[in-house]
Design a protein around this motif. Structure first.
Motif, short mmCIF file in Angstrom:
data_model
loop_
_atom_site.label_atom_id
_atom_site.label_comp_id
_atom_site.label_asym_id
_atom_site.label_seq_id
_atom_site.Cartn_x
_atom_site.Cartn_y
_atom_site.Cartn_z
N PHE A 604 52.55 19.47 38.19
CA PHE A 604 51.22 19.64 38.52
C PHE A 604 50.43 19.41 37.45
O PHE A 604 49.06 19.60 37.04
N ARG A 605 50.72 18.97 36.27
CA ARG A 605 49.95 18.17 34.55
C ARG A 605 49.57 17.37 35.25
O ARG A 605 49.56 16.15 36.28
N THR A 606 47.83 16.97 35.65
CA THR A 606 47.33 16.03 36.06
C THR A 606 47.63 15.04 35.01
O THR A 606 47.37 14.93 33.47
N ARG A 607 47.48 13.53 35.12
CA ARG A 607 47.18 11.76 34.47
C ARG A 607 49.12 11.92 33.45
O ARG A 607 48.99 11.69 32.51
N THR A 608 49.92 13.21 34.66
CA THR A 608 50.92 12.97 33.87
C THR A 608 52.76 12.59 34.90
O THR A 608 51.97 13.05 35.82
N VAL A 609 53.01 11.58 34.52
CA VAL A 609 53.98 10.66 35.72
C VAL A 609 55.44 11.07 34.52
O VAL A 609 55.08 11.15 33.88
#
Lengths: 624, 146
Positions: A604-609
């Motif tokens: 659910f963290r943005t810009r995180t893979v």
């Protein structure tokens, strides 16, 4: 070693901030920018005599025409000074004829002006130095070193070059003293000499036929051609007049006003002294000679062989030597303007260590030294080469100013057009006279060299343009920028799985790559650190202290820190994972439990893979 | 070595290196340097321009942004009391004090004719020579063939 030598010779480098303090006052500026023009009084009258007296082989005939020619030269000076004041106010950033021609007449006229001026600056140095040496060897005590005139000249060029490399203000101060001594002693010579001519008694210079070189057995006739040729020689008095308009930015504020006032002072001093010397010479009847200058003969006639005569000769030698400073101040400045336009090598556009353009100074010194050697250090041999360039640039500048006034139509533009039109016609006419009467005796040299320099200018410009075109980048030429990307490799222990994870992370070619160890135990941490250093991984290991022994929260907090450190980046968290031979082994469960929780949290963290790099324990083969 | 984090919650054991790209012009000669920089994930990247002319530097910064090179931060420095090569050395020295290693990348034209050397300042090799005595600093002169 070289640096130390450079510092000794050239002085400490100056910061850009100090540039403002390098600006010079009117009193210093008069010495720096006018020494060339004013010093020409020391040889201009003599050069007229060399033509009209030797050409006609009659000293009396020559002396007879001296004053009328001096009147014509003085009138020309007044016209040129008045015209150049217009330029100073129209172009406060300086640049003189080159800039005026470039902006008003176009590329080729400006290149003609630029090339002509550069040639004349070199000649200014060569002529001034050779005339300075002539003044020294005219003193009876120094006649024995007359055959060393070239060597003495080269030494003087070397001294003045170093003085200029040390910076303009220091050079200006150094040069102000002899310039003012010269003006004072010459005023005394003319004043006292004329007073004794008109109100007292003074004997004319005793004629020495042996020294009156070039005198023929039979007398000649004084033709119009010879008079015009004599006038052309006298016109060398005007060389250097443009220097002030080139150097306006070197003046203190208000630059144009100060430069304009200095121009008037210079015109008055030069005109009065030149005319005075010519009138005095017409009464004292000196003769042109390589053994003793006309000036020295006048000095001995008025002052005798005493102290004042010696002061006159040394002051003459000093101002003539230092007159080259006008060229040293303007040659590098002009060549840098031309270099900035791409017509000369970029190196000339650079400021040297001491804010003077050292490359230009060195080039000038070498070229002038070469001329001095080539012409045996004789002023008289160099003079015919002189003045063609200066009158070419005068004419183009005045013509350019006429165009400037007509185009801008500022306050009093009609007056400006009238002044500069008179200037353009007068200097254009003089140019034709100089080129016509002196072509065979040396004026052909600049007439040939200037086009060659222009060809060089155009070739250099062509090279830079071609290069610029071939190097230009369009946005579509640029490869897609790597997406701002950070990769964090989670490290629990150092093992083969970590090596593979790091290899995989590198293959992503991120902007930033770090390894992260979440520390819960200091002993364990020390072991990891020791291993990391031993394996010499080429990746920074960062340690995050987890006070609550909790992986997911610690990683999340660390990622927040990374967002602050490298904002706007996509973060890929790489987790090395064991894949044991047996499915659902207890170890694997334990590991995957933590990894799974982390993956879930970061989902659910943005810009995180989040990605796992599996390591197959049994097969020990890399797996993806 | 401690990382200067917001609250010192973490620290780095091996510090990240810094790749310093010297920029004199924004044109094709910088492309190999940028391409190399993109392959250096272990390094922080910084482009440095020594400004001798504020107007030229302004244009250079504009070109840098317009061509999309902003992924490498561009630092414009005004040189002090030094020559160009000495100014570069000072910048590198200052950076190397805080870094475990500094890689200096100097884009340069590959000049193959003698007269071209008269028309261009070839400072790359001089910079490399000047930096060779510095610890933890290596220099790459990247030639761009004309």
């Amino acid at each position: 070693m070289l640096t130390i030598l450079k510092r000794l010779l050239v002085g400490r480098p100056l910061a850009t901030d100090e540039q403002e303090h390098q600006r010079i006052s009117k009193v210093i500026a008069l010495a720096v920018f006018s020494s060339d023009a004013i010093s020409s009084t020391a040889y201009a009258s003599e050069e007229i005599l060399f033509v009209v007296a030797l050409g006609a082989s009659s000293l009396a005939l020559g002396l007879h025409t001296l004053v009328p020619i001096a009147c014509a030269v003085a009138l020309l000076l007044a016209i040129v000074v008045t015209s150049y004041r217009q330029t100073i106010f129209a172009y406060p950033s300086g640049g003189g004829s080159y800039v005026v021609s470039r902006e008003n007449l176009g590329e080729y006229p400006s290149l003609i002006a630029g090339a002509s001026l550069l040639v004349d600056y070199v000649l200014t140095v060569a002529v001034s130095i050779s005339a300075g040496v002539a003044a020294i060897i005219s003193i009876p005590t120094f006649r024995s070193v007359a055959d060393q005139r070239v060597t003495i000249g080269l030494v003087l060029i070397a001294i003045i070059t170093v003085a200029n490399l040390r910076g303009i203000k220091e050079a200006g101060r150094l040069f102000a003293v002899p310039t003012y001594i010269y003006i004072s002693v010459l005023t005394l010579l003319v004043g006292l000499g004329l007073f004794r001519v008109f109100f007292g008694h003074i004997s004319p210079v005793p004629f020495n036929p042996k020294n009156f070189e070039g005198a023929r057995q039979f007398g000649g006739s004084l033709t119009l051609f010879l008079i015009l040729k004599g006038f052309s020689s006298g016109a060398v008095a005007l060389t250097g007049v443009e220097a002030i308009s080139n150097g306006v930015p070197a003046f203190r504020r208000p630059e144009s006003k100060n430069a304009g006032a200095t121009m008037i002072w210079m015109g008055v001093i030069l005109g009065t002294l030149f005319f005075g010397v010519s009138v005095l010479a017409s009464h004292l009847k000196p003769y042109p000679s390589h053994a003793e200058t006309v000036f020295s003969q006048l000095g001995r006639a008025v002052f005798g062989n005493g102290f004042l005569y010696v002061v006159l000769q040394f002051a003459t030698a000093a101002i003539l030597t230092l007159a080259a400073n006008t060229a040293y101040a303007d040659f590098p400045r002009l060549s840098s303007i031309i270099a900035r336009d791409g017509y000369l090598p970029r190196q000339l556009a650079n400021r040297g260590d001491r804010l003077v353009f050292s490359n230009g100074i060195i080039f000038l010194a070498v070229a002038a030294g070469g001329l001095l050697v080539a012409f045996g250090g004789l002023t008289n041999a160099l003079i015919p080469l002189y003045a063609v360039g200066v009158f070419t640039s005068f004419t183009l500048s005045q013509w350019g100013m006429v165009r400037h006034h007509r185009r801008h139509r500022g306050k009093g533009w009609q007056r400006g057009v009238a002044i500069n039109s008179v200037g353009a016609v007068a200097t254009g006419l003089v140019l034709l006279i100089v080129a016509g009467t002196k072509f065979s005796s040396g004026a052909w040299v600049p007439i040939v060299i200037v086009p060659l320099i222009i060809t060089l200018f155009v070739s250099i410009r062509h090279h830079y343009r071609r290069l610029e075109d071939s190097l230009a980048i369009e946005p579509e030429d640029v490869r897609p920028v790597p997406d701002n990307h950070t990769v964090v490799v989670l490290v629990g222990r150092v093992h083969r799985g970590v090596v593979m994870a790091l290899q995989y992370a590198r293959s992503l070619r991120p902007n930033h790559l770090v390894a992260l160890y979440v520390s819960v135990d200091e002993e364990e941490q020390a072991r990891i650190v020791e291993q990391w250093e031993r394996f010499n991984f080429d990746v920074a290991l960062e340690i995050y202290h987890s006070p609550y022994r909790e992986l997911t929260g610690s990683v999340e907090k660390y990622l927040e820190d990374l967002d602050e450190r490298w904002p706007g980046e996509t973060v890929t968290v790489v987790i090395p994972e064991f894949v044991a031979g047996r499915l659902l082994s207890p170890t694997q469960l334990l590991h995957n439990q933590s990894a799974g929780a982390l993956k879930l949290a970061l989902l659910f963290r943005t810009r995180t893979v989040v990605t796992s790099v599996p390591y197959h324990v049994e097969s020990k083969k890399p797996g993806r | 070595m401690e990382t200067q984090g917001a609250d010192q919650r973490h620290h780095a054991v091996t510090d990240r290196g810094l790749a310093l790209i010297l920029i004199s012009h924004v044109d094709r000669r910088v492309l190999p340097a940028l391409s190399l920089a993109a392959r250096l994930p272990e390094f922080d990247l910084k482009a440095v321009h020594l400004s001798f002319d504020p107007l030229e530097s302004q244009q250079l910064a504009r070109d840098w942004m317009e061509l999309g090179f902003a992924w490498i931060p561009l630092h414009i420095t005004e040189p002090g009391d030094e020559t160009f090569v000495d100014s570069v050395r000072s910048v590198v020295e200052e950076e190397s004090e805080e870094r475990s290693r500094v890689l200096v990348i100097v884009p340069e034209l590959d000049l193959d004719r003698w007269w071209q050397t008269l028309l261009h300042r070839s400072t790359g090799r001089r910079i490399a020579r000047s930096l060779q005595a510095l610890h933890r600093v290596s220099t790459i002169v990247l030639p761009y063939a004309l």
